[in-house]
Design a protein around this motif. Structure first.
Motif, PDB file in Angstrom:
ATOM      1  N   GLY A  35       0.770  -1.298   0.075  1.00 55.08           N
ATOM      2  CA  GLY A  35      -0.136   0.020  -0.077  1.00 55.08           C
ATOM      3  C   GLY A  35       1.091   1.263   0.001  1.00 55.08           C
ATOM      4  O   GLY A  35       2.070   1.308   0.428  1.00 55.08           O
ATOM      5  N   GLY A  47      -4.999   6.101   2.759  1.00 55.29           N
ATOM      6  CA  GLY A  47      -4.624   5.246   1.793  1.00 55.29           C
ATOM      7  C   GLY A  47      -5.106   5.759   0.458  1.00 55.29           C
ATOM      8  O   GLY A  47      -5.995   6.319   0.349  1.00 55.29           O
ATOM      9  N   ALA A  61      -7.463   5.505  -4.665  1.00 55.31           N
ATOM     10  CA  ALA A  61      -8.292   6.567  -4.069  1.00 55.31           C
ATOM     11  C   ALA A  61      -8.964   7.488  -5.203  1.00 55.31           C
ATOM     12  O   ALA A  61      -7.996   7.590  -6.251  1.00 55.31           O
ATOM     13  N   SER A 106      -7.114  -0.055   2.454  1.00 56.46           N
ATOM     14  CA  SER A 106      -6.758   1.335   2.654  1.00 56.46           C
ATOM     15  C   SER A 106      -6.743   1.752   3.962  1.00 56.46           C
ATOM     16  O   SER A 106      -6.556   2.979   4.573  1.00 56.46           O
TER      17      SER A 106
END
Length: 124
Positions: A35, A47, A61, A106
């Motif tokens: 991530g 995230g 995102a 996330s």
């Protein structure tokens, strides 16, 4: 000893590009979900992208979709975040992280290992 080393941050004008790198040692990226997060002082860590170890699926995102790209170089055990069309609101400290969770996610709490962060500043 597991370590993540993030690099590539810096100062860039709006509309410019940067590529962040995250080199892993002590483990193999392919065994973890990866991530990318960012954090502005006074705000929660956000995230922005992750890649699942289960099937390689990628999530972005909405704030970065179409501008940022996550990729890996397994030979170098390195993950990248290519950031294009940067905006002043992208200014933050960026972190890479590795999760044992098959699908990534996330939420910072899902991640087991963290890089030290690299500062990205986008001027208007």
């Amino acid at each position: 000893d597991v370590q993540l080393q993030a690099s590539g941050g810096g100062l860039v004008q709006a509309g410019g590009s940067l590529r962040l790198s995250c080199a892993a040692s002590g483990f193999t990226f392919g065994d973890y979900s990866i991530g990318w997060f960012r954090q502005v002082p006074g705000k929660q860590r956000e995230g922005i992208s992750h890649m699942a170890k289960s099937d390689g699926s990628i999530w972005y995102a909405d704030s970065v979709k179409g501008r940022f790209t996550i990729s890996t170089d397994n030979g170098k055990n390195t993950v990248y975040l290519q950031m294009n069309s940067l905006k002043p609101e992208d200014t933050a400290v960026y972190y890479c992280a590795a999760s044992k969770f098959s699908w990534g996610g996330s939420l910072p709490a899902l991640y087991d290992y963290w890089g030290q962060g690299t500062l990205v500043t986008v001027s208007s």
